[in-house]
Design an enzyme around this catalytic site. Sequence first.
Site, mmCIF file in Angstrom:
data_model
loop_
_atom_site.group_PDB
_atom_site.id
_atom_site.type_symbol
_atom_site.label_atom_id
_atom_site.label_comp_id
_atom_site.label_asym_id
_atom_site.label_seq_id
_atom_site.Cartn_x
_atom_site.Cartn_y
_atom_site.Cartn_z
ATOM 1 C CE1 TYR A 72 -3.413 -2.782 0.765
ATOM 2 C CE2 TYR A 72 -2.258 -3.131 2.837
ATOM 3 C CZ TYR A 72 -3.199 -3.528 1.905
ATOM 4 O OH TYR A 72 -3.925 -4.668 2.122
ATOM 5 C CE1 TYR A 111 -8.642 -5.333 1.967
ATOM 6 C CE2 TYR A 111 -8.486 -6.670 3.950
ATOM 7 C CZ TYR A 111 -7.928 -6.199 2.772
ATOM 8 O OH TYR A 111 -6.664 -6.605 2.402
ATOM 9 C CG ASP A 133 -13.497 -12.116 6.563
ATOM 10 O OD1 ASP A 133 -12.795 -12.386 7.553
ATOM 11 O OD2 ASP A 133 -13.058 -11.542 5.551
ATOM 12 C CE LYS A 176 -6.335 -8.792 9.763
ATOM 13 N NZ LYS A 176 -5.169 -8.133 9.207
HETATM 14 C C1 LIG Z 1 -11.893 -9.108 7.575
HETATM 15 C C2 LIG Z 1 -10.630 -9.438 6.833
HETATM 16 N N1 LIG Z 1 -10.659 -10.422 5.935
HETATM 17 C C3 LIG Z 1 -9.536 -10.777 5.251
HETATM 18 C C4 LIG Z 1 -8.344 -10.116 5.455
HETATM 19 C C5 LIG Z 1 -7.122 -10.519 4.682
HETATM 20 O O1 LIG Z 1 -6.191 -11.133 5.508
HETATM 21 P P1 LIG Z 1 -4.662 -11.235 5.077
HETATM 22 O O2 LIG Z 1 -4.112 -9.862 5.084
HETATM 23 O O3 LIG Z 1 -4.051 -12.131 6.120
HETATM 24 O O4 LIG Z 1 -4.627 -11.858 3.726
HETATM 25 C C6 LIG Z 1 -8.295 -9.076 6.386
HETATM 26 C C7 LIG Z 1 -7.049 -8.324 6.603
HETATM 27 O O5 LIG Z 1 -7.030 -7.223 7.090
HETATM 28 C C8 LIG Z 1 -9.473 -8.720 7.090
HETATM 29 O O6 LIG Z 1 -9.483 -7.731 7.988
#
Ligand SMILES: Cc1ncc(COP(=O)(O)O)c(C=O)c1O
Length: 422
Positions: free
Chosen positions: A20, A148, A242, A271
């Site tokens: 980014y 996201y 998610d 995470k």
């Molecule tokens: C809700 C959500 N899903 C998916 C992702 C993607 O995860 P990664 O960065 O480990 O690929 C993130 C990352 O910030 C996220 O916050």
Amino acid sequence: MSAPPPEWFTAGLPHIWLPYTQMKTNAPPLAVARTCDTRIVLADGRALVDGIASWWTACHGYNHPHIQAAMQRQLEEMPHVMFGGAVHEPALRLARRLSAMLPGDLDRVFFSDSGSVSVEVALKMATQYWLNKGVRTRTKFLAFNGGYHGDTIATMSVCDPLEGMHSLYSGLLPENYIVDLPQDAASIDAFEKILERHADELAGIIVEPLVQGAGGMRFHDAEVLRRLRIAADKYDLLLIFDEIFTGFGRTGSMFACEQADVVPDIITLSKALTGGAVGLAATIARKGVFDAFWSDDPKAALMHGPTYMANALGCAAANACLDVFEREPRLDQIASISRALEDGLAPCRVLPGVADVRVRGAIGVVELEHVENVDTLKSRFVDAGVWIRPFGRIVYLTPAFTIDEADLKTLTDAIFNVLNSG
Ligand SMILES: Cc1ncc(COP(=O)(O)O)c(C=O)c1O
């Protein structure tokens, strides 16, 4: 005057491509020497109080001794072995523990190595669920503005269209339906209309429950999730939560879905799964989803298998991370952090240019009307001794759950002072 950067920094930086980042114009990154508890120690000796726990991963603080000891033991025994045709104790124990923690019959765990990949797997799982049932038309998803789900191609296609840069990558991204979360009369109506017209093209609905994180730290009520469950049942769609950001306590309960009393069909976790030690992710399906793959036909198998899936070192870290959740009073600490964030950020409400202040669980948000230069804002936080990384108009805190009162106050004071000084 800060010390000159170390040799490894000046020699290596010309060979690095940062995320980014406009490499030509953005401020150079900071050289980090080490981490400890809720501190990031820079190569020049400064120690920053971390307000975001390394993109929300280091939930027990950095270098937690129990996680480190478990990883050291695992490192000596076996850092990794392929997961195709072979399994190991840390992965199976972790799968069993995650199944026990999650609600309902979410009890089949597919491991991968990052959040984006776990979402890719969820999308693929949902699509193949229908193919295995002989339905070839259900290949799209319903997702939400402000969402996201990652940076890979399929995950971008279910992100907010602006954030996911749908127009820049048009032609490359699969086309999905993106609508507002059904929260009020107009958005509920639009949501219902899309479903009435297009449900037979849809494999499922994907949402970040309670908090849309990287898309703007926007909160919604548990009622929205109940509405999604009802709609998914009515139109026979798979509901995917998610919980890569919201999972493991961040919103005040171990998983956000608990607050709505909703069991999704598929859930994704990453995470904080390893307490920030190493990359690991999981896509967990309910029995009914798994059953669609249980067949005498080899082609009905889930055709996915990341090389480092179920990495033994990662699974050992995750098991230790779960031990710490069991042993230490994390949910109580999160409730205290929530109160401290409310109190500490409340003075920002009256500052000029502040559009909103909101808190949920261990997430504190100050939304600004606009930000002239986000780089300048970031460096002013560093000058104030804190690691806070605003994005867009959002200044936020997602600290480690182990943060003490004084450090939390340092963070909220820094936000007030930096915003107050222009
Ligand atoms: C809700 C959500 N899903 C998916 C992702 C993607 O995860 P990664 O960065 O480990 O690929 C993130 C990352 O910030 C996220 O916050």
